[in-house]
Design an enzyme around this catalytic site. Sequence first.
Site, PDB file in Angstrom:
ATOM      1  N   LYS A 221      31.675  29.842  35.877  1.00  0.00           N
ATOM      2  CA  LYS A 221      31.410  28.794  35.977  1.00  0.00           C
ATOM      3  C   LYS A 221      31.018  27.444  35.648  1.00  0.00           C
ATOM      4  O   LYS A 221      29.957  27.793  34.933  1.00  0.00           O
ATOM      5  CB  LYS A 221      30.417  29.041  37.316  1.00  0.00           C
ATOM      6  CG  LYS A 221      31.485  29.892  38.274  1.00  0.00           C
ATOM      7  CD  LYS A 221      32.239  29.545  39.384  1.00  0.00           C
ATOM      8  CE  LYS A 221      32.546  30.396  40.045  1.00  0.00           C
ATOM      9  NZ  LYS A 221      34.086  29.743  41.470  1.00  0.00           N
ATOM     10  N   ASP A 249      35.863  27.738  35.910  1.00  0.00           N
ATOM     11  CA  ASP A 249      36.249  26.663  36.886  1.00  0.00           C
ATOM     12  C   ASP A 249      35.030  25.862  37.126  1.00  0.00           C
ATOM     13  O   ASP A 249      34.090  26.496  37.381  1.00  0.00           O
ATOM     14  CB  ASP A 249      35.977  28.167  37.650  1.00  0.00           C
ATOM     15  CG  ASP A 249      36.424  28.314  39.405  1.00  0.00           C
ATOM     16  OD1 ASP A 249      36.463  26.732  40.063  1.00  0.00           O
ATOM     17  OD2 ASP A 249      36.217  28.949  40.288  1.00  0.00           O
ATOM     18  N   GLU A 275      39.900  25.119  36.228  1.00  0.00           N
ATOM     19  CA  GLU A 275      40.413  25.955  37.221  1.00  0.00           C
ATOM     20  C   GLU A 275      39.854  24.809  39.034  1.00  0.00           C
ATOM     21  O   GLU A 275      38.631  24.634  38.003  1.00  0.00           O
ATOM     22  CB  GLU A 275      39.679  27.252  38.379  1.00  0.00           C
ATOM     23  CG  GLU A 275      40.028  27.628  39.821  1.00  0.00           C
ATOM     24  CD  GLU A 275      39.853  28.724  39.946  1.00  0.00           C
ATOM     25  OE1 GLU A 275      39.497  29.680  41.160  1.00  0.00           O
ATOM     26  OE2 GLU A 275      39.802  29.998  39.065  1.00  0.00           O
ATOM     27  N   GLU A 304      43.057  27.863  45.571  1.00  0.00           N
ATOM     28  CA  GLU A 304      42.163  28.725  46.327  1.00  0.00           C
ATOM     29  C   GLU A 304      41.203  27.679  47.748  1.00  0.00           C
ATOM     30  O   GLU A 304      41.488  28.122  48.971  1.00  0.00           O
ATOM     31  CB  GLU A 304      40.748  28.388  45.686  1.00  0.00           C
ATOM     32  CG  GLU A 304      39.018  28.726  46.153  1.00  0.00           C
ATOM     33  CD  GLU A 304      38.221  28.950  45.538  1.00  0.00           C
ATOM     34  OE1 GLU A 304      36.678  28.846  45.727  1.00  0.00           O
ATOM     35  OE2 GLU A 304      38.802  28.855  44.356  1.00  0.00           O
ATOM     36  N   ASP A 327      45.139  32.122  48.599  1.00  0.00           N
ATOM     37  CA  ASP A 327      44.153  32.635  48.791  1.00  0.00           C
ATOM     38  C   ASP A 327      44.660  33.285  50.257  1.00  0.00           C
ATOM     39  O   ASP A 327      44.872  32.874  51.007  1.00  0.00           O
ATOM     40  CB  ASP A 327      42.836  31.574  49.699  1.00  0.00           C
ATOM     41  CG  ASP A 327      41.645  32.008  50.302  1.00  0.00           C
ATOM     42  OD1 ASP A 327      40.580  32.399  48.863  1.00  0.00           O
ATOM     43  OD2 ASP A 327      41.363  31.562  51.328  1.00  0.00           O
ATOM     44  N   HIS A 354      43.273  33.878  44.365  1.00  0.00           N
ATOM     45  CA  HIS A 354      41.208  33.444  43.933  1.00  0.00           C
ATOM     46  C   HIS A 354      41.177  35.318  45.361  1.00  0.00           C
ATOM     47  O   HIS A 354      42.236  35.318  46.143  1.00  0.00           O
ATOM     48  CB  HIS A 354      41.246  32.261  45.584  1.00  0.00           C
ATOM     49  CG  HIS A 354      40.296  32.754  45.544  1.00  0.00           C
ATOM     50  ND1 HIS A 354      39.778  32.561  47.028  1.00  0.00           N
ATOM     51  CD2 HIS A 354      38.615  32.383  45.086  1.00  0.00           C
ATOM     52  CE1 HIS A 354      38.011  32.264  47.193  1.00  0.00           C
ATOM     53  NE2 HIS A 354      37.379  32.147  45.881  1.00  0.00           N
TER      54      HIS A 354
END
Length: 451
Positions: A221, A249, A275, A304, A327, A354
């Site tokens: 992240k 992400d 992402e 997502e 998702d 995701h």
Amino acid sequence: MSRPTKITAMHVKDIRFPTSLEKDGSDAMHDSPDYSCPYIILETDGHLQGIGSTFTAGKGSEVVCFAADTMKNRVVGRRLDDIFNNFGAYWHEITCDSQFRWIGPEKGVTHLATAAVVNALWDLWAKMEGKPLWKMLVDMEPEKLVNCLDFSYIEDVLTKDEAVAMLKKKDATKDKREAEMLKTGYPIYTTSCGWLGYSDEKITKLATEAMSQGFSRFKMKVGKDLQDDIRRAAIFRKVIGPDRIWCVDANQVWGVQDAIDWMTALAPYKPLWIEEPTSPDDILGHAAIAKALNPLGIGVATGEMCQNRVMFKQFLQANALQFCQIDACRLGGVNEVLTVILMAAKFNVPVCPHAGGVGLCELVQHYSFFDYIRCSGSLENRMTEFADHLHKEMCAPVKVRDGHYMPPQAPGFLVGIVPDVQKAYEYPDGSAWLDLFEKGLFKRDHDHEDN
């Protein structure tokens, strides 16, 4: 057990887990999520249950539960043959209720609720057939499968006839790919090492452990502080080495130019993708980011929080994503997810679902097996997300071997939560939550005392 003929009852539960206590799931946008799921139980006259769920980060879960509850009149009392023999028309019916649709349409709270109900129906159907969902989808005749889908608004890109032809083209070799999946499984990447709230020591420890378990694909992240991200990227690359796959992400926190500049700075660490670099609704913004970053070897991944098949259509048309991240719950359940998988196959864009959350890993594994066996026929640049929390709470947790999901064999969609866990974590009166309130770790409205 007799084969059910109709749905006799529908129960809606608000199940939540206090994951914010350990910063599990933390990212630049969601710093303290409590992983939660509105949870659906469909009762039938044949004593067989259908279980479905959707996913939230805590607050607002009760709103999704209320929305799902309002759908009962279109579910309870329905004959199962009427639903499953023309599932595409039924899906269109429940998403196009002229009044309920107004507060969507086909997006947000209403669509999250739709996903929970629809997923429960597919779980029930797969149990009736005695197959795991992925296997039922793989075995289904092309015309019957396509009849389950709603092509409204996407026929300028994919028609029913095209979808049938695509499936038939791959069917000649699908048995070989199914045997491969049963033997080796589907490649996955782990996000569990790279949550934004984790210390450097925890990142190093978890990534080292993951490699020892066979993982070769990782995600970190990013998005709060550039220099901190550069430092953490260096740690990650040092631990996993130069050749393993590494993705990042941002969870929507940047503007378009911010995303380009930030990722240009991270390019030396060779991320495969960035992402959700900006607003999940900004298709042209994603396209601009992709155009700038693709020459650096960085793809754009998103989906997502992509609202529906119509937005995915435009992302694909605009070359705004190089990795399609469906998702299982943001879209309106199995019917809509399958239309996106088919569109992605037509555009030759890899589907990399995701997952994480509550039950999302258990759900999306079925889509990856279906996509490879029935649609794409390729594993190039394809992988599915894995996060290692909240699996022991599931009745049929995902099976992971050497960094791969192994195909489940039990009938259904397999998203059931252990009954004792349901009882303990049903919000707000489950025993686990009452204990957390008593200890002062959460307020009744599930805010932390220090928030």
